[in-house]
Design an enzyme around this catalytic site. Structure first.
Site, PDB file in Angstrom:
ATOM      1  N   ASP A  64      59.735  49.423 -52.657  1.00 21.14           N
ATOM      2  CA  ASP A  64      60.429  48.325 -52.823  1.00 21.14           C
ATOM      3  C   ASP A  64      59.553  47.301 -53.060  1.00 21.14           C
ATOM      4  OD1 ASP A  64      62.477  46.298 -52.379  1.00 21.14           O
ATOM      5  OD2 ASP A  64      62.818  47.019 -50.322  1.00 21.14           O
ATOM      6  N   TYR A 157      69.347  33.864 -58.845  1.00 21.13           N
ATOM      7  CA  TYR A 157      68.880  34.704 -59.872  1.00 21.13           C
ATOM      8  C   TYR A 157      68.322  33.941 -60.835  1.00 21.13           C
ATOM      9  CZ  TYR A 157      69.110  38.420 -63.483  1.00 21.13           C
ATOM     10  OH  TYR A 157      69.014  39.133 -64.607  1.00 21.13           O
TER      11      TYR A 157
END
Length: 259
Positions: A64, A157
């Site tokens: 991850d 983002y």
């Protein structure tokens, strides 16, 4: 394309789905040996078995990239399996929604962790390996057109991807004399399984959303992962020449263009 990455060791982060998975397959088709990381062991292991059954040299690594230790370990594992890392594609990404007004600190941190910090430490470890061998290398970061501004609901983002664009140029400049080329591909709206989940979760899309969206676009279709992957393979290969520090817009919308 069949020999562009001959005898090249490639690491793809986020390689179990979407653009990342397409880059894995395109790299293997171009002659590479490929390590690919992801968070879902069932998907990653199944994909590794499938690719090996097809005669490819592919290795799944559970990682991850939001965890810096995992990001670093993915490079270490690639080197453990293949002896080195020659090329990297940072394709892992998080696209959950948030505006300037409603983004929580936790959501902001999630975007920075996946979309910026993860690529940073994958690059750090890979470049260290290249430097230790005095070897050239290539890196392609999957960015976003949203780094140029983006929609209001993509505030964290857009911020993280803008950081990735800056990091790409900084690292490319720092290591150009080491013959390590680092570029980014700022992709636009792309048709992936992850995008389908995003559209349904955040925008109440129905099962025909791809057809409806495609009809409203200049080329009549969304970006396709396999086409992006072919371009990534070109950038990872020596065939792309001396290109480094480029943040390339890969979309049918023209940034700055107006009707």
């Amino acid at each position: 394309m069949s020999t562009l990455l001959h005898d090249t060791v490639v690491l793809v982060s986020g390689g179990t789905s979407g653009v990342g998975a397409a880059v894995v397959r395109a790299s293997l088709a171009a002659g590479a040996r490929v390590a690919f990381s992801g968070r879902r062991d069932d998907v990653g292991t199944s994909m590794e078995h499938e690719l090996r059954a097809q005669g490819h040299d592919a290795t799944y690594i559970r990682a991850d990239v939001a965890d810096a230790a995992d990001a670093l370990a993915s490079v270490a594992r690639t080197i453990e399996v293949y002896g080195r890392v020659d090329a990297v594609c940072n394709a892992a990404g998080l696209t959950s929604r948030g505006t300037l007004i409603d983004t929580t600190p936790e959501l902001f941190d999630d975007h920075i962790a996946v979309n910026l910090r993860g690529p940073f430490f994958v690059m750090q470890a890979a470049v260290k390996d290249m430097l230790s061998r005095s070897a050239p290398g290539t890196i392609v970061n999957i960015g976003s057109l949203s780094s140029r501004g983006g929609q209001p609901y993509l505030a964290p983002y857009s911020a993280a991807k803008a950081g990735l664009a800056g990091l790409t140029k900084n690292a490319a400049h720092a290591h150009r004399w080491d013959r390590i080329r680092i570029n980014a591909l700022d992709i636009g709206w792309t048709e992936t399984e992850g995008e389908t989940l995003t559209q349904k979760r955040f925008h109440d899309a129905d099962d025909d959303w791809v057809a409806d969206a495609s009809a409203a676009l200049p080329m009549g279709k969304l970006g396709q992962p396999d086409e992006i992957a072919d371009f990534v393979v070109f950038l990872l290969s020596a065939r792309s020449g001396v290109v480094t520090g480029s943040v390339i817009e890969w979309d049918q919308q023209v940034v700055g263009g107006q009707d």
